[in-house]
Design a protein around this motif. Structure first.
Motif, PDB file in Angstrom:
ATOM      1  N   ARG A 162      22.327  27.516 -22.004  1.00 43.88           N
ATOM      2  CA  ARG A 162      22.640  28.651 -21.114  1.00 43.88           C
ATOM      3  C   ARG A 162      23.261  28.234 -19.783  1.00 43.88           C
ATOM      4  O   ARG A 162      23.536  29.073 -18.943  1.00 43.88           O
ATOM      5  N   THR A 163      23.457  26.963 -19.574  1.00 44.61           N
ATOM      6  CA  THR A 163      24.017  26.393 -18.329  1.00 44.61           C
ATOM      7  C   THR A 163      23.143  26.745 -17.117  1.00 44.61           C
ATOM      8  O   THR A 163      21.929  26.647 -17.205  1.00 44.61           O
ATOM      9  N   THR A 164      23.711  27.155 -16.005  1.00 42.07           N
ATOM     10  CA  THR A 164      22.945  27.308 -14.765  1.00 42.07           C
ATOM     11  C   THR A 164      21.971  28.480 -14.843  1.00 42.07           C
ATOM     12  O   THR A 164      22.366  29.623 -15.085  1.00 42.07           O
ATOM     13  N   LEU A 165      20.681  28.168 -14.602  1.00 45.89           N
ATOM     14  CA  LEU A 165      19.630  29.193 -14.579  1.00 45.89           C
ATOM     15  C   LEU A 165      19.166  29.485 -13.160  1.00 45.89           C
ATOM     16  O   LEU A 165      18.615  30.561 -12.899  1.00 45.89           O
ATOM     17  N   ALA A 166      19.361  28.548 -12.252  1.00 41.88           N
ATOM     18  CA  ALA A 166      19.067  28.765 -10.831  1.00 41.88           C
ATOM     19  C   ALA A 166      19.800  27.707 -10.021  1.00 41.88           C
ATOM     20  O   ALA A 166      19.661  26.517 -10.303  1.00 41.88           O
ATOM     21  N   TYR A 167      20.587  28.152  -9.065  1.00 42.85           N
ATOM     22  CA  TYR A 167      21.209  27.213  -8.141  1.00 42.85           C
ATOM     23  C   TYR A 167      20.162  26.765  -7.120  1.00 42.85           C
ATOM     24  O   TYR A 167      19.110  27.405  -6.952  1.00 42.85           O
ATOM     25  N   ARG A 168      20.454  25.668  -6.430  1.00 42.29           N
ATOM     26  CA  ARG A 168      19.538  25.213  -5.388  1.00 42.29           C
ATOM     27  C   ARG A 168      19.361  26.328  -4.351  1.00 42.29           C
ATOM     28  O   ARG A 168      20.325  26.950  -3.906  1.00 42.29           O
ATOM     29  N   GLY A 169      18.112  26.570  -3.976  1.00 44.50           N
ATOM     30  CA  GLY A 169      17.825  27.621  -3.001  1.00 44.50           C
ATOM     31  C   GLY A 169      17.554  28.977  -3.623  1.00 44.50           C
ATOM     32  O   GLY A 169      17.388  29.963  -2.905  1.00 44.50           O
ATOM     33  N   GLN A 170      17.456  29.034  -4.958  1.00 47.38           N
ATOM     34  CA  GLN A 170      17.256  30.320  -5.624  1.00 47.38           C
ATOM     35  C   GLN A 170      15.946  30.387  -6.405  1.00 47.38           C
ATOM     36  O   GLN A 170      15.531  29.415  -7.039  1.00 47.38           O
ATOM     37  N   LYS A 171      15.331  31.570  -6.355  1.00 48.43           N
ATOM     38  CA  LYS A 171      14.242  31.934  -7.250  1.00 48.43           C
ATOM     39  C   LYS A 171      14.807  33.016  -8.160  1.00 48.43           C
ATOM     40  O   LYS A 171      15.280  34.053  -7.675  1.00 48.43           O
ATOM     41  N   ARG A 173      15.026  35.278 -12.099  1.00 44.47           N
ATOM     42  CA  ARG A 173      14.426  35.808 -13.326  1.00 44.47           C
ATOM     43  C   ARG A 173      15.521  35.819 -14.379  1.00 44.47           C
ATOM     44  O   ARG A 173      16.602  36.366 -14.164  1.00 44.47           O
ATOM     45  N   ILE A 174      15.239  35.209 -15.532  1.00 48.40           N
ATOM     46  CA  ILE A 174      16.243  35.058 -16.577  1.00 48.40           C
ATOM     47  C   ILE A 174      16.000  36.082 -17.687  1.00 48.40           C
ATOM     48  O   ILE A 174      14.896  36.168 -18.233  1.00 48.40           O
ATOM     49  N   SER A 175      17.036  36.851 -18.000  1.00 48.35           N
ATOM     50  CA  SER A 175      16.953  37.838 -19.080  1.00 48.35           C
ATOM     51  C   SER A 175      17.856  37.429 -20.241  1.00 48.35           C
ATOM     52  O   SER A 175      18.756  36.595 -20.087  1.00 48.35           O
ATOM     53  N   SER A 176      17.611  38.017 -21.398  1.00 45.46           N
ATOM     54  CA  SER A 176      18.346  37.669 -22.614  1.00 45.46           C
ATOM     55  C   SER A 176      19.735  38.302 -22.650  1.00 45.46           C
ATOM     56  O   SER A 176      20.016  39.286 -21.954  1.00 45.46           O
ATOM     57  N   GLU A 189      29.332  32.732 -17.853  1.00 45.91           N
ATOM     58  CA  GLU A 189      30.519  32.954 -17.032  1.00 45.91           C
ATOM     59  C   GLU A 189      30.497  31.987 -15.852  1.00 45.91           C
ATOM     60  O   GLU A 189      29.495  31.882 -15.145  1.00 45.91           O
ATOM     61  N   ARG A 190      31.589  31.250 -15.662  1.00 38.94           N
ATOM     62  CA  ARG A 190      31.715  30.274 -14.580  1.00 38.94           C
ATOM     63  C   ARG A 190      30.544  29.281 -14.576  1.00 38.94           C
ATOM     64  O   ARG A 190      29.948  28.976 -13.550  1.00 38.94           O
ATOM     65  N   ASN A 191      30.205  28.804 -15.763  1.00 40.91           N
ATOM     66  CA  ASN A 191      29.160  27.788 -15.943  1.00 40.91           C
ATOM     67  C   ASN A 191      27.785  28.271 -15.463  1.00 40.91           C
ATOM     68  O   ASN A 191      26.959  27.475 -15.004  1.00 40.91           O
ATOM     69  N   ALA A 192      27.534  29.564 -15.592  1.00 44.49           N
ATOM     70  CA  ALA A 192      26.231  30.126 -15.239  1.00 44.49           C
ATOM     71  C   ALA A 192      25.859  31.216 -16.242  1.00 44.49           C
ATOM     72  O   ALA A 192      26.733  31.911 -16.781  1.00 44.49           O
ATOM     73  N   TRP A 193      24.582  31.338 -16.513  1.00 48.24           N
ATOM     74  CA  TRP A 193      24.071  32.349 -17.427  1.00 48.24           C
ATOM     75  C   TRP A 193      24.207  33.737 -16.806  1.00 48.24           C
ATOM     76  O   TRP A 193      23.823  33.955 -15.666  1.00 48.24           O
ATOM     77  N   LYS A 194      24.766  34.675 -17.556  1.00 44.39           N
ATOM     78  CA  LYS A 194      24.989  36.022 -17.028  1.00 44.39           C
ATOM     79  C   LYS A 194      23.685  36.807 -16.884  1.00 44.39           C
ATOM     80  O   LYS A 194      23.646  37.839 -16.222  1.00 44.39           O
ATOM     81  N   GLY A 195      22.628  36.291 -17.499  1.00 41.31           N
ATOM     82  CA  GLY A 195      21.312  36.907 -17.337  1.00 41.31           C
ATOM     83  C   GLY A 195      20.516  36.317 -16.185  1.00 41.31           C
ATOM     84  O   GLY A 195      19.295  36.471 -16.109  1.00 41.31           O
ATOM     85  N   LEU A 196      21.198  35.630 -15.269  1.00 37.89           N
ATOM     86  CA  LEU A 196      20.559  35.074 -14.065  1.00 37.89           C
ATOM     87  C   LEU A 196      20.410  36.201 -13.045  1.00 37.89           C
ATOM     88  O   LEU A 196      21.403  36.741 -12.546  1.00 37.89           O
ATOM     89  N   ASN A 197      19.169  36.575 -12.742  1.00 37.52           N
ATOM     90  CA  ASN A 197      18.886  37.645 -11.778  1.00 37.52           C
ATOM     91  C   ASN A 197      18.173  37.048 -10.570  1.00 37.52           C
ATOM     92  O   ASN A 197      17.104  36.449 -10.706  1.00 37.52           O
ATOM     93  N   LEU A 198      18.755  37.199  -9.408  1.00 39.67           N
ATOM     94  CA  LEU A 198      18.183  36.618  -8.194  1.00 39.67           C
ATOM     95  C   LEU A 198      16.979  37.426  -7.724  1.00 39.67           C
ATOM     96  O   LEU A 198      17.079  38.630  -7.489  1.00 39.67           O
TER      97      LEU A 198
END
Length: 277
Positions: A162-171, A173-176, A189-198
């Motif tokens: 899924r590639t990036t799940l959290a960048y540095r400095g982030q908490k 929630r990952i969804s499917s 998208e852009r080497n990050a999971w689209k289900g990445l929710n800040l």
């Protein structure tokens, strides 16, 4: 002039004053001694607790050999008491390679490890991962990212998935991904999971990066409990993932260290300590 008080009154009053003063002095001394004993007790209890917590960690590397690890000897060795992963001009990589711990899968755990990485280096600590069967010494799964330029160190990157799940400095929630998308790679998208929710900002990305010492030894600490994955560097929380993606998340898997495809580089690890559960 004033009428003088009888001598007996003066004597009794002076005696009582001396006795009261002594009692107060002993009271203060007693309180000080009690406080001192209590402080010593707390210090001893704290030290014992710290010692017990350290006892729960086991060492995975003796500083002398790579017994207990699976690896490509072209890229991994032991030098000066450290586990060393290295690419030279003569040993260019075609695929990322890993040194894999042979102690079995880890689920809930804590891992502490000291690392040093060259300026051009790209590496990471891999965990709760499975093997990539078509590529030797390759893993797929969660990674605590490490790089010499400190652009990515501390983030949560899922290798080959899924590639990036959290960048540095982030908490986060990952969804499917939606049911209409069968392969995880179709939801990136852009080497990050689209289900990445800040959920929250843990701090400024650059300021956190400044706490990581370039060209020196640093300490990375991973805490994986259930679906909450925390990455610390030098005692500071760099990223936190709450993985609610039931389609893709991993609750246990293999652990290892990475040497990434790229220019000549060097990464070293030592004081590798693991606590399960």
């Amino acid at each position: 002039g004033r009428q003088r008080e009888p001598c007996g009154v003066q004597t009794t009053s002076y005696t009582e004053m001396i006795r009261t003063t002594k009692l107060k002095t002993w009271g203060i001394l007693g309180l000080a001694m009690l406080t001192s004993y209590w402080t010593l007790f707390l210090d001893a209890s704290s030290a014992a607790q710290g010692s017990k917590e350290q006892e729960d960690f086991i060492s995975l590397f003796d500083g002398k050999s790579l017994v207990g690890w699976e690896f490509d000897p072209v890229y991994w060795s032991v030098k000066e008491g450290a586990m060393v992963g290295e690419i030279t001009a003569e040993t260019v990589l075609k695929n990322n390679t890993f040194i894999i711990w042979k102690g079995g899968e880890v689920g809930d755990f804590e891992l502490k490890v000291d690392y040093w990485i060259s300026e051009s280096g790209n590496s990471g600590v891999q965990y709760r991962s499975d093997r990539v069967k078509e590529v030797p010494f390759a893993l797929r799964g969660y990674q605590a990212d490490i790089d010499g330029g400190n652009r990515y160190t501390g983030q949560n990157y899922e290798e080959r998935k899924r590639t990036t799940l959290a960048y540095r400095g982030q908490k986060t929630r990952i969804s499917s991904q939606p049911d209409s998308i069968l392969e995880p790679r179709g939801f990136i998208e852009r080497n990050a999971w689209k289900g990445l929710n800040l959920i929250a900002e843990l701090g400024d990305r650059s300021e956190l990066g400044a706490l990581i010492k370039k060209g020196e030894w640093n300490t990375i600490h991973i805490v994986a409990k259930g679906q909450v994955l925390k990455h610390f560097v030098n005692g500071v929380l760099m990223s936190e993932v709450h993985d609610e993606d039931s389609k893709n998340r991993m609750s246990q898997g293999l652990m290892g260290f990475q040497v990434h495809v790229g220019p000549p580089m060097k990464v070293m690890f030592k004081n590798i300590l693991l606590k399960k559960g």
